[in-house]
Write a protein that holds these residues in place. Structure first.
Motif, PDB file in Angstrom:
ATOM      1  N   ASN A 137      -0.165   2.752 -12.238  1.00  0.00           N
ATOM      2  CA  ASN A 137       0.872   3.750 -12.510  1.00  0.00           C
ATOM      3  C   ASN A 137       1.156   3.724 -14.014  1.00  0.00           C
ATOM      4  O   ASN A 137       1.314   2.652 -14.605  1.00  0.00           O
ATOM      5  CB  ASN A 137       2.129   3.383 -11.709  1.00  0.00           C
ATOM      6  N   HIS A 138       1.213   4.895 -14.639  1.00  0.00           N
ATOM      7  CA  HIS A 138       1.423   4.984 -16.088  1.00  0.00           C
ATOM      8  C   HIS A 138       2.691   4.220 -16.537  1.00  0.00           C
ATOM      9  O   HIS A 138       2.688   3.541 -17.575  1.00  0.00           O
ATOM     10  CB  HIS A 138       1.522   6.457 -16.481  1.00  0.00           C
ATOM     11  N   LEU A 139       3.746   4.302 -15.725  1.00  0.00           N
ATOM     12  CA  LEU A 139       4.997   3.598 -16.079  1.00  0.00           C
ATOM     13  C   LEU A 139       4.798   2.090 -16.065  1.00  0.00           C
ATOM     14  O   LEU A 139       5.369   1.361 -16.875  1.00  0.00           O
ATOM     15  CB  LEU A 139       6.109   3.952 -15.096  1.00  0.00           C
ATOM     16  N   GLY A 178       2.119   0.619 -16.865  1.00  0.00           N
ATOM     17  CA  GLY A 178       1.474   0.321 -18.150  1.00  0.00           C
ATOM     18  C   GLY A 178       2.527   0.138 -19.230  1.00  0.00           C
ATOM     19  O   GLY A 178       2.527  -0.865 -19.955  1.00  0.00           O
ATOM     20  N   HIS A 179       3.488   1.081 -19.315  1.00  0.00           N
ATOM     21  CA  HIS A 179       4.537   0.970 -20.339  1.00  0.00           C
ATOM     22  C   HIS A 179       5.362  -0.313 -20.153  1.00  0.00           C
ATOM     23  O   HIS A 179       5.786  -0.930 -21.123  1.00  0.00           O
ATOM     24  CB  HIS A 179       5.453   2.188 -20.307  1.00  0.00           C
ATOM     25  N   ILE A 180       5.595  -0.699 -18.889  1.00  0.00           N
ATOM     26  CA  ILE A 180       6.371  -1.926 -18.639  1.00  0.00           C
ATOM     27  C   ILE A 180       5.676  -3.123 -19.282  1.00  0.00           C
ATOM     28  O   ILE A 180       6.313  -4.022 -19.824  1.00  0.00           O
ATOM     29  CB  ILE A 180       6.540  -2.173 -17.108  1.00  0.00           C
ATOM     30  N   ALA A 216      11.306   4.779 -22.155  1.00  0.00           N
ATOM     31  CA  ALA A 216      11.796   6.049 -22.724  1.00  0.00           C
ATOM     32  C   ALA A 216      10.626   6.739 -23.399  1.00  0.00           C
ATOM     33  O   ALA A 216      10.142   6.296 -24.445  1.00  0.00           O
ATOM     34  CB  ALA A 216      12.917   5.787 -23.726  1.00  0.00           C
ATOM     35  N   SER A 217      10.151   7.816 -22.756  1.00  0.00           N
ATOM     36  CA  SER A 217       8.959   8.499 -23.286  1.00  0.00           C
ATOM     37  C   SER A 217       9.167  10.006 -23.214  1.00  0.00           C
ATOM     38  O   SER A 217      10.277  10.484 -22.995  1.00  0.00           O
ATOM     39  CB  SER A 217       7.729   8.075 -22.477  1.00  0.00           C
ATOM     40  N   GLY A 218       8.070  10.756 -23.371  1.00  0.00           N
ATOM     41  CA  GLY A 218       8.173  12.207 -23.313  1.00  0.00           C
ATOM     42  C   GLY A 218       8.401  12.704 -21.891  1.00  0.00           C
ATOM     43  O   GLY A 218       8.970  13.767 -21.679  1.00  0.00           O
ATOM     44  N   THR A 225       3.724   3.933 -27.846  1.00  0.00           N
ATOM     45  CA  THR A 225       3.203   5.238 -27.415  1.00  0.00           C
ATOM     46  C   THR A 225       1.989   5.012 -26.494  1.00  0.00           C
ATOM     47  O   THR A 225       1.496   3.882 -26.368  1.00  0.00           O
ATOM     48  CB  THR A 225       2.800   6.090 -28.637  1.00  0.00           C
ATOM     49  N   ASP A 226       1.505   6.084 -25.878  1.00  0.00           N
ATOM     50  CA  ASP A 226       0.444   5.940 -24.869  1.00  0.00           C
ATOM     51  C   ASP A 226      -0.809   5.273 -25.438  1.00  0.00           C
ATOM     52  O   ASP A 226      -1.293   5.633 -26.512  1.00  0.00           O
ATOM     53  CB  ASP A 226       0.070   7.323 -24.304  1.00  0.00           C
ATOM     54  N   ASN A 227      -1.323   4.305 -24.692  1.00  0.00           N
ATOM     55  CA  ASN A 227      -2.553   3.592 -25.096  1.00  0.00           C
ATOM     56  C   ASN A 227      -3.168   2.972 -23.846  1.00  0.00           C
ATOM     57  O   ASN A 227      -2.544   2.970 -22.777  1.00  0.00           O
ATOM     58  CB  ASN A 227      -2.209   2.523 -26.147  1.00  0.00           C
TER      59      ASN A 227
HETATM   60 ZN    ZN Z   1       3.590   7.314 -21.696  1.00  0.00          ZN
END
Ligand code: ZN
Ligand code: KG4
Length: 347
Positions: free
Chosen positions: A110-112, A114-116, A134-136, A312-314
């Motif tokens: 899940n993309h979230l 990844g951010h975690i 907190a993203s777009g 940011t996204d990576n």
């Molecule tokens: Zn993102």
């Protein structure tokens, strides 16, 4: 263990090779910002085409930078949602093919999630903790009880924080994405000159930023409108002195940061943990980072902030999440894994 991470959920084509969820051997990101900036936002159809063009080169560069061949990779982690369906499908299809051809375990992420995990590439982080993403596309407070064990405490009811930044930037005649531009302008502005509302939503961990965006619009009402891309353009901005634009940017940003900081610290207190982990593009913001550091120190809690290129996204963050999931035995099928545009965390 070497994991190849792949991320194509929105407008960044990314691949990374990460060892043991900690050591980044490569983290390649091809941004489509130039492609979308003139439209004031991401155009889904253009995004998926651009991913298709970029992904073979990005993958090759990720192997080369990491000095590995595909045969050295031990598992593949890929974002399969949430995001733009056409964009997600590019990454998911590539990951499934590689998994099938090289007979490698595949882990859908899940993309979230990844951010975690992005901050754990430059901090030592272990659950339990509270995570603010907190993203777009998202503004979420998540209680991470253990790896893969998430409880959503609150999320935005309308615009995400980054979306509000981008929309306010558009009102000010700035290009997409507006977050970094407002960040820069705000550094020259007076954050106390224009007081915008703080949408705290007491008694809830949810967020709401669309009223704040409307407050900026109301502030601008009555000002003369100007075409910003030629006389026939339908894109308009307001006639404003540069100093006032900077003050609006600073005032708007102060409201966003105050809300994010206050609610996150409250969540940490209520969940009785000692660590707050940040992630998502908005957490690259200078003022936000400074404010979180200051307030966390006062509250005697540890705050882990990803370095700006990891916020940011990576794909490195996807590989890290994949590593923790792999260790828990999670596997996806290279035949049936599918992209899910509105994937929920924990499903
Ligand atoms: Zn993102
Ligand atoms: O996490 P991200 O790269 O992609 C999504 O998952 O959405 O976040 C992109 C968002 C955009 O809305 C962008 O304007 C915002 O993050 N952003 C920032 C900054 N850098 C990127 N917002 C405020 N300040 C920044 N420095």
């Amino acid at each position: 263990m070497l994991i190849l991470g792949i991320e194509t959920s929105c407008d960044e084509t990314a691949a990374a090779v990460v060892e043991d969820g900690k050591i980044t051997h490569s983290n390649v990101v091809a941004s489509q910002l130039k492609l979308h900036s003139k439209f004031g936002g991401v155009v889904p159809e253009l995004a998926s085409r651009a991913h298709l063009q970029a992904i073979p080169l990005v993958l090759e560069e990720a192997y080369q930078e990491a000095k590995v061949s595909p045969r050295d990779i031990e598992a593949i982690a890929v974002t399969y949602g949430p995001g733009l369906i056409g964009s997600l499908l590019v990454g998911v299809s590539l990951a499934k093919s590689l998994s099938y051809v090289y007979d490698l375990p595949l882990i859908g992420i899940n993309h979230l999630e990844g951010h975690i995990y992005s901050a754990s590439l430059n901090h030592s982080v272990s659950p339990p903790f509270v995570s603010l993403i907190a993203s777009g596309g998202h503004t979420s407070l998540i209680f991470v009880r253990g790896n893969g064990d998430y409880r959503l405490l609150g999320a935005t009811r309308d615009d995400a924080a980054g979306e509000a930044y981008d929309k306010v930037a558009k009102l000010l005649g700035l290009e997409y994405p507006g977050g970094p531009l407002i960040d820069k302008l705000a550094q020259q502005g007076d954050k106390n000159r224009i007081k915008f509302p703080r949408p705290y939503l007491p008694g809830s961990f949810d967020f709401s930023f669309s009223g704040l965006k409307t407050a900026v619009l109301y502030y601008l009402r009555g000002r003369k409108k100007l075409p910003i891309a030629g006389p026939k353009s339908r894109v308009t901005s307001y006639e404003l002195p540069v100093t006032e634009i900077a003050d609006i940017a600073a005032g708007f940003q102060a409201a966003v940061v105050d809300v994010l900081v206050k609610k996150s610290l409250k969540a940490v207190k209520e969940m009785e943990v000692k660590t707050l982990v940040l992630g998502g593009g908005v957490t690259a913001n200078h003022s936000l980072r400074e404010s979180f550091r200051e307030k966390a120190k006062e509250a005697k809690i540890k705050v882990c902030i990803p370095s700006p290129h990891l916020a940011t996204d990576n794909a490195a963050m996807v590989a890290v999440a994949g590593y923790h999931r792999f260790r828990q035995g999670r596997r996806s099928s290279p035949l049936t894994l599918n992209a899910v545009a509105n994937l929920k965390l924990g499903s």
